[in-house]
Design an enzyme around this catalytic site. Sequence first.
Site, PDB file in Angstrom:
ATOM      1  N   THR A 125       0.809  -1.224   0.000  1.00 16.94           N
ATOM      2  CA  THR A 125       0.000   0.000   0.000  1.00 16.94           C
ATOM      3  C   THR A 125       0.840   1.271   0.000  1.00 16.94           C
ATOM      4  OG1 THR A 125      -1.740  -1.177   1.192  1.00 16.94           O
ATOM      5  CG2 THR A 125      -1.856   1.223   1.183  1.00 16.94           C
ATOM      6  N   ALA A 129      -1.743   4.111  -4.030  1.00 13.52           N
ATOM      7  CA  ALA A 129      -1.955   2.707  -4.402  1.00 13.52           C
ATOM      8  C   ALA A 129      -2.552   1.955  -3.226  1.00 13.52           C
ATOM      9  CB  ALA A 129      -0.649   2.063  -4.845  1.00 13.52           C
ATOM     10  N   ARG A 267     -27.835  -9.773  33.346  1.00 13.07           N
ATOM     11  CA  ARG A 267     -28.481  -8.472  33.451  1.00 13.07           C
ATOM     12  C   ARG A 267     -29.971  -8.667  33.712  1.00 13.07           C
ATOM     13  NH1 ARG A 267     -28.380  -3.140  34.819  1.00 13.07           N
ATOM     14  NH2 ARG A 267     -29.514  -1.830  33.327  1.00 13.07           N
ATOM     15  N   ILE A 336     -27.085  -4.875  23.068  1.00 15.73           N
ATOM     16  CA  ILE A 336     -27.552  -5.746  24.151  1.00 15.73           C
ATOM     17  C   ILE A 336     -27.054  -5.241  25.504  1.00 15.73           C
ATOM     18  CG2 ILE A 336     -27.257  -8.059  25.155  1.00 15.73           C
ATOM     19  CD1 ILE A 336     -27.407  -9.144  22.254  1.00 15.73           C
ATOM     20  N   GLY A 339     -26.544   1.040  27.691  1.00 11.68           N
ATOM     21  CA  GLY A 339     -25.640   2.139  28.030  1.00 11.68           C
ATOM     22  C   GLY A 339     -24.269   1.659  28.459  1.00 11.68           C
ATOM     23  N   GLU A 362      -6.669  -5.373   3.488  1.00  8.50           N
ATOM     24  CA  GLU A 362      -6.568  -6.500   2.550  1.00  8.50           C
ATOM     25  C   GLU A 362      -7.630  -6.415   1.463  1.00  8.50           C
ATOM     26  OE1 GLU A 362      -4.016  -8.362   2.661  1.00  8.50           O
ATOM     27  OE2 GLU A 362      -3.336  -7.691   4.615  1.00  8.50           O
ATOM     28  N   SER A 365     -14.464  -3.925   1.205  1.00 12.62           N
ATOM     29  CA  SER A 365     -15.617  -4.750   0.826  1.00 12.62           C
ATOM     30  C   SER A 365     -15.969  -4.555  -0.645  1.00 12.62           C
ATOM     31  CB  SER A 365     -16.821  -4.396   1.704  1.00 12.62           C
ATOM     32  OG  SER A 365     -16.603  -4.790   3.040  1.00 12.62           O
TER      33      SER A 365
END
Length: 383
Positions: A125, A129, A267, A336, A339, A362, A365
């Site tokens: 990289t 590029a 919880r 889930i 806070g 790498e 997406s």
Amino acid sequence: MDFAFTEEQQEIFAAVKEFCDDVLKPRAREVDEAGEYPWDNVRQLGELDLMGIAIPEQYGGLGLGVLEWAVVGELLSAACTTTGAVYGAHMLAEYPILQFGTEEQKQKYLRPLATGEKIGAFGLTEPSAGSDAGNVQTRADRDGDEYILNGSKIFITNGGDAEIYVIIANVDPARGTRGLTAFILEKGMPGFEFGKNEEKMAYKSLSNRELIFNDCRVPAENILYKEKGGFRVAMETLAVGRIGMAIGAVGLAQAAYDAAVEYAMTRVQFGRHISEFQAIQFKLADMATDIECARLLSYQAAWRKDAGLDFEKQAAMAKVFASEACSRVCDQAVQIHGGYGYTKEYPVERYFREAKLFEIVEGTSEIQRLVIANRLLKEAKAK
């Protein structure tokens, strides 16, 4: 495909899991916040013979396969993503030397990498590029029995801390990808220097440094494969790297899922554990399904590589799905926790920040989808 691991494989994975639970996981937050390369962890990986797990025994490795390397990478990433990233990036130096190196190069450079005596890095990289890998501007000019390198690389994982580097430079920029050439460099070579270490939203202890080449002389014998054969070296290395990124994402997602399940089962709200509410149960079901799909895609790509089959499409599929699944899982793990998930008291805050990296490095997406689509269309035309 058969992912029923042998007794020997299971013993290796069990030993790695024990190391992860006893050593890596308890120190993961400390390692992250220290802002220092995790040398203690990395040296212990070497002592456990894990840094060359997919390298033949004749070069100091364990002589196992990419699949075993992937499973170990998942375990490491689930325990300490920083250490898992070091492990994955190290392979990007090992693989091209194993695949394309001469016997002399393997003995000189691959052996110390496989034993963990030295750490490796891969440099492709550049500022111009990134996704456009063919636009490498780092020059390599022939001068007798040497090449003179000038230019720079950015975002190089293990950069500055690694001792052995595989660098992609261009001996004929006018020819684009056809001028690319791979070289082996060593830390300390005159003209090979290091620039800034990037400050990132996560992975504070993982080095991602700029590499600077200022009239750096490299012996011609340090060319990997052949002059102007560097594009093939880079693309094959990236394909293996995508398996590593996919499995790293699986490990991180598993850690986030495990944390979410533990929290949901302890919880209490409205007089009940929140795991008893269907809204939470559906989240957990989706998270577990995402992880299992990502894991199987990653294992499939690794298995195909070990079997000598084409694996580029499967590696891209695994990478894009696993990275995006990891982001979804980590997002829901924070949700889930409510806070508390937004605070540093719980690890899901860190997992959420770490997850984004897998969708970028790498090959983004978007690049993975281009790779997949190109392969699909070629396959359709061949029918």
